[in-house]
Design a protein around this motif. Structure first.
Motif, PDB file in Angstrom:
ATOM      1  N   THR A  90       0.806  -1.216   0.000  1.00 47.00           N
ATOM      2  CA  THR A  90       0.000   0.000   0.000  1.00 47.00           C
ATOM      3  C   THR A  90       0.838   1.264   0.000  1.00 47.00           C
ATOM      4  O   THR A  90       0.308   2.358   0.001  1.00 47.00           O
ATOM      5  N   TYR A  91       2.162   1.123  -0.001  1.00 46.49           N
ATOM      6  CA  TYR A  91       3.031   2.288  -0.047  1.00 46.49           C
ATOM      7  C   TYR A  91       3.050   2.948  -1.424  1.00 46.49           C
ATOM      8  O   TYR A  91       3.474   4.084  -1.562  1.00 46.49           O
ATOM      9  N   SER A  92       2.650   2.241  -2.436  1.00 43.08           N
ATOM     10  CA  SER A  92       2.695   2.805  -3.778  1.00 43.08           C
ATOM     11  C   SER A  92       1.719   3.962  -3.903  1.00 43.08           C
ATOM     12  O   SER A  92       0.764   4.081  -3.154  1.00 43.08           O
ATOM     13  N   GLN A  93       1.962   4.824  -4.862  1.00 38.76           N
ATOM     14  CA  GLN A  93       1.103   5.975  -5.071  1.00 38.76           C
ATOM     15  C   GLN A  93       0.885   6.165  -6.558  1.00 38.76           C
ATOM     16  O   GLN A  93       1.690   5.741  -7.375  1.00 38.76           O
ATOM     17  N   CYS A  94      -0.200   6.825  -6.905  1.00 38.11           N
ATOM     18  CA  CYS A  94      -0.480   7.022  -8.324  1.00 38.11           C
ATOM     19  C   CYS A  94       0.454   8.083  -8.893  1.00 38.11           C
ATOM     20  O   CYS A  94       0.954   8.962  -8.186  1.00 38.11           O
ATOM     21  N   ALA A  95       0.690   8.026 -10.183  1.00 34.48           N
ATOM     22  CA  ALA A  95       1.619   8.941 -10.843  1.00 34.48           C
ATOM     23  C   ALA A  95       1.110  10.385 -10.803  1.00 34.48           C
ATOM     24  O   ALA A  95       1.900  11.325 -10.682  1.00 34.48           O
ATOM     25  N   MET A  96      -0.198  10.573 -10.893  1.00 33.53           N
ATOM     26  CA  MET A  96      -0.750  11.929 -10.877  1.00 33.53           C
ATOM     27  C   MET A  96      -0.512  12.600  -9.532  1.00 33.53           C
ATOM     28  O   MET A  96      -0.085  13.755  -9.472  1.00 33.53           O
ATOM     29  N   CYS A  97      -0.782  11.900  -8.451  1.00 36.24           N
ATOM     30  CA  CYS A  97      -0.573  12.478  -7.123  1.00 36.24           C
ATOM     31  C   CYS A  97       0.900  12.789  -6.898  1.00 36.24           C
ATOM     32  O   CYS A  97       1.248  13.839  -6.355  1.00 36.24           O
ATOM     33  N   LYS A  98       1.763  11.881  -7.311  1.00 34.37           N
ATOM     34  CA  LYS A  98       3.195  12.083  -7.134  1.00 34.37           C
ATOM     35  C   LYS A  98       3.669  13.303  -7.922  1.00 34.37           C
ATOM     36  O   LYS A  98       4.445  14.113  -7.406  1.00 34.37           O
ATOM     37  N   ALA A  99       3.195  13.469  -9.147  1.00 32.46           N
ATOM     38  CA  ALA A  99       3.600  14.608  -9.975  1.00 32.46           C
ATOM     39  C   ALA A  99       3.116  15.929  -9.369  1.00 32.46           C
ATOM     40  O   ALA A  99       3.843  16.914  -9.358  1.00 32.46           O
ATOM     41  N   VAL A 100       1.910  15.949  -8.857  1.00 29.28           N
ATOM     42  CA  VAL A 100       1.376  17.170  -8.246  1.00 29.28           C
ATOM     43  C   VAL A 100       2.187  17.548  -7.019  1.00 29.28           C
ATOM     44  O   VAL A 100       2.534  18.716  -6.819  1.00 29.28           O
ATOM     45  N   VAL A 101       2.508  16.572  -6.197  1.00 31.21           N
ATOM     46  CA  VAL A 101       3.249  16.850  -4.968  1.00 31.21           C
ATOM     47  C   VAL A 101       4.680  17.286  -5.280  1.00 31.21           C
ATOM     48  O   VAL A 101       5.206  18.193  -4.650  1.00 31.21           O
ATOM     49  N   GLU A 102       5.311  16.653  -6.261  1.00 34.46           N
ATOM     50  CA  GLU A 102       6.688  17.013  -6.598  1.00 34.46           C
ATOM     51  C   GLU A 102       6.788  18.400  -7.215  1.00 34.46           C
ATOM     52  O   GLU A 102       7.774  19.105  -7.002  1.00 34.46           O
ATOM     53  N   ASN A 103       5.812  18.820  -7.983  1.00 32.76           N
ATOM     54  CA  ASN A 103       5.869  20.111  -8.662  1.00 32.76           C
ATOM     55  C   ASN A 103       5.230  21.238  -7.866  1.00 32.76           C
ATOM     56  O   ASN A 103       5.384  22.397  -8.234  1.00 32.76           O
ATOM     57  N   GLY A 104       4.521  20.926  -6.825  1.00 30.67           N
ATOM     58  CA  GLY A 104       3.827  21.949  -6.051  1.00 30.67           C
ATOM     59  C   GLY A 104       4.616  22.365  -4.828  1.00 30.67           C
ATOM     60  O   GLY A 104       5.744  21.922  -4.597  1.00 30.67           O
ATOM     61  N   ASP A 105       4.020  23.227  -4.040  1.00 33.86           N
ATOM     62  CA  ASP A 105       4.666  23.664  -2.810  1.00 33.86           C
ATOM     63  C   ASP A 105       4.182  22.822  -1.626  1.00 33.86           C
ATOM     64  O   ASP A 105       3.431  21.866  -1.793  1.00 33.86           O
ATOM     65  N   GLU A 106       4.604  23.192  -0.438  1.00 32.63           N
ATOM     66  CA  GLU A 106       4.290  22.400   0.750  1.00 32.63           C
ATOM     67  C   GLU A 106       2.803  22.389   1.075  1.00 32.63           C
ATOM     68  O   GLU A 106       2.259  21.382   1.507  1.00 32.63           O
ATOM     69  N   LEU A 136     -10.472  10.526   2.521  1.00 29.91           N
ATOM     70  CA  LEU A 136     -11.063   9.432   1.747  1.00 29.91           C
ATOM     71  C   LEU A 136     -10.811   8.069   2.391  1.00 29.91           C
ATOM     72  O   LEU A 136     -11.593   7.139   2.192  1.00 29.91           O
ATOM     73  N   MET A 137      -9.738   7.945   3.154  1.00 23.55           N
ATOM     74  CA  MET A 137      -9.382   6.666   3.756  1.00 23.55           C
ATOM     75  C   MET A 137     -10.215   6.366   4.995  1.00 23.55           C
ATOM     76  O   MET A 137     -10.447   5.205   5.328  1.00 23.55           O
ATOM     77  N   VAL A 138     -10.695   7.384   5.679  1.00 26.25           N
ATOM     78  CA  VAL A 138     -11.388   7.188   6.954  1.00 26.25           C
ATOM     79  C   VAL A 138     -12.725   6.477   6.780  1.00 26.25           C
ATOM     80  O   VAL A 138     -13.066   5.585   7.566  1.00 26.25           O
ATOM     81  N   MET A 154       0.357  22.503  -1.025  1.00 26.75           N
ATOM     82  CA  MET A 154      -0.329  21.606  -1.954  1.00 26.75           C
ATOM     83  C   MET A 154      -0.145  20.145  -1.516  1.00 26.75           C
ATOM     84  O   MET A 154      -1.086  19.352  -1.561  1.00 26.75           O
ATOM     85  N   ALA A 155       1.059  19.804  -1.082  1.00 31.83           N
ATOM     86  CA  ALA A 155       1.315  18.445  -0.600  1.00 31.83           C
ATOM     87  C   ALA A 155       0.474  18.150   0.641  1.00 31.83           C
ATOM     88  O   ALA A 155      -0.057  17.049   0.790  1.00 31.83           O
ATOM     89  N   GLU A 156       0.353  19.142   1.516  1.00 32.81           N
ATOM     90  CA  GLU A 156      -0.465  18.955   2.709  1.00 32.81           C
ATOM     91  C   GLU A 156      -1.932  18.757   2.342  1.00 32.81           C
ATOM     92  O   GLU A 156      -2.632  17.940   2.940  1.00 32.81           O
ATOM     93  N   GLY A 157      -2.402  19.479   1.330  1.00 35.12           N
ATOM     94  CA  GLY A 157      -3.777  19.320   0.873  1.00 35.12           C
ATOM     95  C   GLY A 157      -4.036  17.938   0.297  1.00 35.12           C
ATOM     96  O   GLY A 157      -5.080  17.334   0.547  1.00 35.12           O
ATOM     97  N   VAL A 158      -3.069  17.421  -0.469  1.00 30.89           N
ATOM     98  CA  VAL A 158      -3.208  16.069  -1.027  1.00 30.89           C
ATOM     99  C   VAL A 158      -3.239  15.045   0.095  1.00 30.89           C
ATOM    100  O   VAL A 158      -4.070  14.124   0.093  1.00 30.89           O
ATOM    101  N   ASN A 159      -2.365  15.204   1.075  1.00 24.86           N
ATOM    102  CA  ASN A 159      -2.348  14.262   2.205  1.00 24.86           C
ATOM    103  C   ASN A 159      -3.644  14.322   3.007  1.00 24.86           C
ATOM    104  O   ASN A 159      -4.166  13.284   3.430  1.00 24.86           O
ATOM    105  N   ASN A 160      -4.171  15.512   3.219  1.00 23.85           N
ATOM    106  CA  ASN A 160      -5.441  15.631   3.932  1.00 23.85           C
ATOM    107  C   ASN A 160      -6.582  14.989   3.151  1.00 23.85           C
ATOM    108  O   ASN A 160      -7.470  14.351   3.730  1.00 23.85           O
TER     109      ASN A 160
END
Length: 73
Positions: free
Chosen positions: A20-36, A49-51, A38-44
């Protein structure tokens, strides 16, 4: 019986964590190209969605447990 079931569930859960450690390519690209922020928003969003599946499964198990406990009385 219940302890064996819980132990088996826990063992299966622990053995599937690595996959389950894998991640989709879209999420990874957004987090790598965005600022902190944006990464926090993706994690939230992922956490949000997981809860709900865990809540639904927990409610299901609690309902089954309560039903079986009442059936014994």
């Amino acid at each position: 019986m219940l302890k064996k079931t819980i132990f088996l569930f826990f063992l299966i859960f622990i053995s599937t964590i690595k996959s389950t450690y894998s991640q989709c390519a879209m999420c990874k690209a957004v987090v790598e190209n965005g600022d902190e922020s944006m990464a926090e928003g993706v994690n939230n969003g992922i956490t949000y969605l997981m809860v709900f599946p865990y809540l639904l499964v927990g409610i299901l198990f609690f309902t089954i447990y309560r039903y079986k406990k009442r059936a014994k009385i």
